[in-house]
Every structure is written in C-alpha cells, then in structure tokens.
Design a protein around this motif. Structure first.
Motif, mmCIF file in Angstrom:
data_model
loop_
_atom_site.group_PDB
_atom_site.id
_atom_site.type_symbol
_atom_site.label_atom_id
_atom_site.label_comp_id
_atom_site.label_asym_id
_atom_site.label_seq_id
_atom_site.Cartn_x
_atom_site.Cartn_y
_atom_site.Cartn_z
ATOM 1 N N ALA A 77 0.829 -1.202 0.000
ATOM 2 C CA ALA A 77 0.000 0.000 0.000
ATOM 3 C C ALA A 77 0.867 1.257 0.000
ATOM 4 N N GLY A 78 1.939 1.245 0.785
ATOM 5 C CA GLY A 78 2.834 2.394 0.810
ATOM 6 C C GLY A 78 3.516 2.618 -0.524
ATOM 7 N N ALA A 79 3.949 1.536 -1.165
ATOM 8 C CA ALA A 79 4.583 1.654 -2.481
ATOM 9 C C ALA A 79 3.615 2.252 -3.497
ATOM 10 N N ALA A 80 2.331 1.880 -3.397
ATOM 11 C CA ALA A 80 1.337 2.368 -4.352
ATOM 12 C C ALA A 80 1.010 3.846 -4.161
ATOM 13 N N LEU A 81 1.327 4.406 -3.000
ATOM 14 C CA LEU A 81 1.045 5.815 -2.748
ATOM 15 C C LEU A 81 1.986 6.737 -3.515
ATOM 16 N N GLY A 82 3.182 6.255 -3.824
ATOM 17 C CA GLY A 82 4.159 7.083 -4.514
ATOM 18 C C GLY A 82 4.259 6.746 -5.989
ATOM 19 N N ASN A 83 5.143 7.448 -6.676
ATOM 20 C CA ASN A 83 5.386 7.162 -8.100
ATOM 21 C C ASN A 83 6.855 7.288 -8.467
ATOM 22 N N ALA A 84 7.726 7.328 -7.467
ATOM 23 C CA ALA A 84 9.161 7.429 -7.740
ATOM 24 C C ALA A 84 9.648 6.139 -8.411
ATOM 25 N N PRO A 85 10.706 6.203 -9.197
ATOM 26 C CA PRO A 85 11.190 5.008 -9.895
ATOM 27 C C PRO A 85 11.822 3.973 -8.976
ATOM 28 N N TYR A 86 12.175 4.370 -7.744
ATOM 29 C CA TYR A 86 12.791 3.447 -6.802
ATOM 30 C C TYR A 86 12.005 3.469 -5.488
ATOM 31 N N ILE A 87 11.808 2.278 -4.915
ATOM 32 C CA ILE A 87 11.080 2.129 -3.655
ATOM 33 C C ILE A 87 12.012 1.440 -2.662
ATOM 34 N N LEU A 88 12.240 2.063 -1.517
ATOM 35 C CA LEU A 88 13.100 1.480 -0.493
ATOM 36 C C LEU A 88 12.261 1.110 0.731
ATOM 37 N N PHE A 89 12.666 0.032 1.393
ATOM 38 C CA PHE A 89 11.941 -0.457 2.562
ATOM 39 C C PHE A 89 12.898 -0.628 3.733
ATOM 40 N N THR A 90 12.453 -0.185 4.898
ATOM 41 C CA THR A 90 13.178 -0.458 6.135
ATOM 42 C C THR A 90 12.171 -0.662 7.238
ATOM 43 N N ASN A 91 12.651 -1.010 8.422
ATOM 44 C CA ASN A 91 11.760 -1.279 9.546
ATOM 45 C C ASN A 91 11.832 -0.182 10.592
ATOM 46 N N ASP A 92 10.869 -0.214 11.505
ATOM 47 C CA ASP A 92 10.760 0.838 12.512
ATOM 48 C C ASP A 92 11.724 0.654 13.673
ATOM 49 N N ASP A 93 12.587 -0.372 13.615
ATOM 50 C CA ASP A 93 13.595 -0.558 14.660
ATOM 51 C C ASP A 93 15.013 -0.478 14.090
ATOM 52 N N CYS A 94 15.148 0.219 12.965
ATOM 53 C CA CYS A 94 16.456 0.393 12.328
ATOM 54 C C CYS A 94 16.887 1.850 12.362
ATOM 55 N N VAL A 95 18.182 2.064 12.451
ATOM 56 C CA VAL A 95 18.785 3.389 12.290
ATOM 57 C C VAL A 95 19.632 3.334 11.028
ATOM 58 N N LEU A 96 19.468 4.315 10.157
ATOM 59 C CA LEU A 96 20.034 4.266 8.813
ATOM 60 C C LEU A 96 21.253 5.168 8.672
ATOM 61 N N ASP A 97 22.243 4.656 7.990
ATOM 62 C CA ASP A 97 23.430 5.433 7.684
ATOM 63 C C ASP A 97 23.054 6.592 6.747
ATOM 64 N N PRO A 98 23.721 7.748 6.845
ATOM 65 C CA PRO A 98 23.394 8.872 5.949
ATOM 66 C C PRO A 98 23.493 8.540 4.463
ATOM 67 N N HIS A 99 24.287 7.532 4.102
ATOM 68 C CA HIS A 99 24.451 7.153 2.699
ATOM 69 C C HIS A 99 23.589 5.947 2.316
ATOM 70 N N TRP A 100 22.615 5.615 3.164
ATOM 71 C CA TRP A 100 21.781 4.429 2.924
ATOM 72 C C TRP A 100 21.039 4.510 1.590
ATOM 73 N N ILE A 101 20.349 5.617 1.357
ATOM 74 C CA ILE A 101 19.591 5.743 0.099
ATOM 75 C C ILE A 101 20.533 5.712 -1.084
ATOM 76 N N THR A 102 21.614 6.450 -1.012
ATOM 77 C CA THR A 102 22.576 6.499 -2.115
ATOM 78 C C THR A 102 23.098 5.113 -2.452
ATOM 79 N N GLY A 103 23.402 4.323 -1.416
ATOM 80 C CA GLY A 103 23.941 2.994 -1.642
ATOM 81 C C GLY A 103 22.996 2.090 -2.398
ATOM 82 N N LEU A 104 21.714 2.113 -2.050
ATOM 83 C CA LEU A 104 20.740 1.260 -2.732
ATOM 84 C C LEU A 104 20.417 1.783 -4.125
ATOM 85 N N VAL A 105 20.233 3.083 -4.250
ATOM 86 C CA VAL A 105 19.872 3.650 -5.557
ATOM 87 C C VAL A 105 20.995 3.466 -6.570
ATOM 88 N N SER A 106 22.247 3.535 -6.130
ATOM 89 C CA SER A 106 23.367 3.361 -7.056
ATOM 90 C C SER A 106 23.342 1.974 -7.702
#
Length: 320
Positions: A77-106
């Motif tokens: 449902a969350g993925a369907a709300l957006g229209n960006a070409p890339y969809i990333l998923f994480t959980n509510d008990d994770c802390v993300l590195d500042p380069h997390w998005i960059t790493g996956l999108v690359s």
C-alpha cells in the motif's frame, strides 16, 4: 550527480516514540529527494504523534493509518502511494546510515537489477548470552542471477526495488510476512520470483542499517517459527503453481535451519535453546505447507489472494 526521486516505506506497529530514531536518521540522509511513507497499524496514537511531529517540520514525511493486515500488505500500500522510480523499505527498529539511500539507488540504477539489499549490523550489543540480534548480514558486494535457489542476498529491513519490476512481480505476497497468517519469508519469496523472472539482485555493503532489536532465546524461537511456517507456505504455493522448485527450497530449509542448527547447538554452542530452535524447523515448515492449502492463489503472480479480495474479514491476518 543526478538524484531521482525515491519513495521510502515503513510499516509500523506499536513502536510508539521508538520510531523517532529511524525517522531522525533518515532525515539526516545525504540524499535529499525522497518521500517517507509511514503506514501505522498501531492500536494507540503514540506512533502517530511521533511521526506527525516530524511531518510538521519536514514535508517529505507522510503519515497514514492502516488496518492491521500485516507488513507485506502495508508495504504494498505504501509503495502504491508514490510514483518514484525506486522504492526502499526499512523497519521501525532500524537506524540508517546517511548514505543508505545512495547505496541502494546506485545499484538500482542498472536496468537489470530489480532488487537491492544492504548490510545490517547490530545497533545494540547483547550484554548476556541470553540476548541476540537477529537478521544481520554483511560482507562484500554480491550479485545474484540465474540461480533462483540462492536466496542469501540479505534481509527485508534493508532493501529496495525498481518500481517497474516491483509492480511487474505483483509486489510482496500479502499473506506472507509479520501480521499475516502464513508466517514470514516475504523478502525471500520476492527474491525467488525476481530471479525466476530473470531479474538480478545485488547485495551492497554501502547501504547500511543498524538493527536495534534485542531478543532473548524465547523470542528468537518465535521469530524462527514464523520463518519456518513461511518457508512451508511459500514452498506450498510454488508447488500449487507447478514450480517443483518448492521441494528444493523446502528440503534446503529443513537441512540448513533444522538439521544444521541442531548439530550446531550440540557441537558448537552446547546450548539446549539452539537445539530446540533447530527442532522447531523440522516441524513448522510442514505446518506452513499444510496451511497453504487453505488459501486461494493467483497463479499469474504466484501469490496468495490478498486480504482486500476476501469478502470475509475473519480471513484477515493477526496482528504482528
């Protein structure tokens, strides 16, 4: 460097203010062009208050309340709300590195890469032998393609997908995953269907998440039981769709998570809890295989029929 838009989806249940660390870390990302969709299945308002406090000062943060259908249904449902070409998923008990998005999108920029997974390290260290942090992984960059039985690519709390591929696959199977009736295994199922369809999966060490979820051995057994049920349910649906690979996956799971865990508990860990964990995996996959036959399957996508298509609400999943 060109930075295309990214949708980030978090499905949450009962975390309260603890989700603050996840959202705070994401807001510190060096990758600016993202929208965070938080889909809340909680029974109280504590998580909503926390998320809305972020949304009030950051237009990239969006909050929605969802019925309790489970993590896979809310991720879809969350993925369907957006229209960006890339969809990333994480959980509510994770802390993300500042380069997390960059790493996956690359990785997802490459057309043949349908899914990307990142490294997961413990966010908190166990202080006794009765505590564990499950779902961690690391190592060098790895590419998975052709062999659909090699599913050691990572964990669902640090992953991303190309939207066109995700939609082509039908997203996550909504009856698999926390809060759904057929156990866990949702990211492995999506990975299996990706590899079978000819897509590539990449594990990258440059997208890092820190998992803040300590469990005792009793909690670990509950988690593994869910994965055991899911392994059997996934094997069952593949067999019902005419894919005999379900037998291969079931056999591999019984060996690696059952017999090998028992041997490890006896010879290496010298711990009864480890042996019991393995013994569970010789039973629960068959429980999942049996449960598989109670639910209808969409053979085109090889997914169970989603909750939204059930007329009887009693068929919906239990809370995570």
């Amino acid at each position: 460097m060109n930075t295309p838009a990214v949708d980030v989806v978090i499905s949450t249940y009962g975390r309260g203010a603890a989700i603050d660390a996840t959202i705070t870390s994401l807001r510190q990302s060096v990758y600016p062009h993202f929208t965070l969709w938080v889909l809340d299945q909680s029974e109280d308002d504590r998580t909503e208050q926390c998320v809305r406090s972020h949304a009030a000062s950051d237009a990239r943060i969006r909050y929605l309340r969802r019925p309790v259908y489970g993590i896979s249904a809310t991720r879809n449902a969350g993925a369907a709300l957006g229209n960006a070409p890339y969809i990333l998923f994480t959980n509510d008990d994770c802390v993300l590195d500042p380069h997390w998005i960059t790493g996956l999108v690359s990785e997802l920029r490459h057309d043949q890469v349908w899914l990307a997974f990142g490294a997961v390290y413990p966010g908190v260290q166990p202080t006794t032998s009765d505590e564990l942090v499950l779902g961690t992984c690391g190592g060098p960059r790895r590419v998975f393609h052709q062999n659909r039985f090699n599913l050691s690519f990572g964990h669902g709390h640090n992953m991303g997908a190309r939207r066109e591929a995700f939609e082509r696959l039908g997203g996550f199977d909504e009856l698999i995953g926390a809060g759904a009736p057929l156990g866990a295994w949702e990211e492995r199922d999506l990975g299996y269907r990706t590899l079978k369809a000819g897509g590539w999966i990449v594990f990258t060490p440059h997208a890092i998440a820190y998992h803040h979820h300590l469990q005792n051995w009793q909690g670990a057994r509950r988690s593994y039981r869910a994965y055991g049920i899911g392994a059997g349910a996934v094997a069952g649906k593949y067999l019902r769709c005419g894919d005999m690979g379900g037998l291969v996956l079931l056999g591999e799971w019984l060996f690696s998570q059952g017999l090998r865990q028992i041997a490890s508990g006896i010879l290496k860990w010298h711990r009864r809890d480890k042996v019991l964990l393995g013994l569970d995996q010789l039973y629960y996959p068959f429980a999942g295989l049996s449960k598989s036959w109670k639910y209808a399957i969409n053979r085109a996508s090889c997914c169970y029929v989603p909750f939204a298509q059930f007329a009887d609400p009693s068929q919906r999943g239990v809370t995570p």
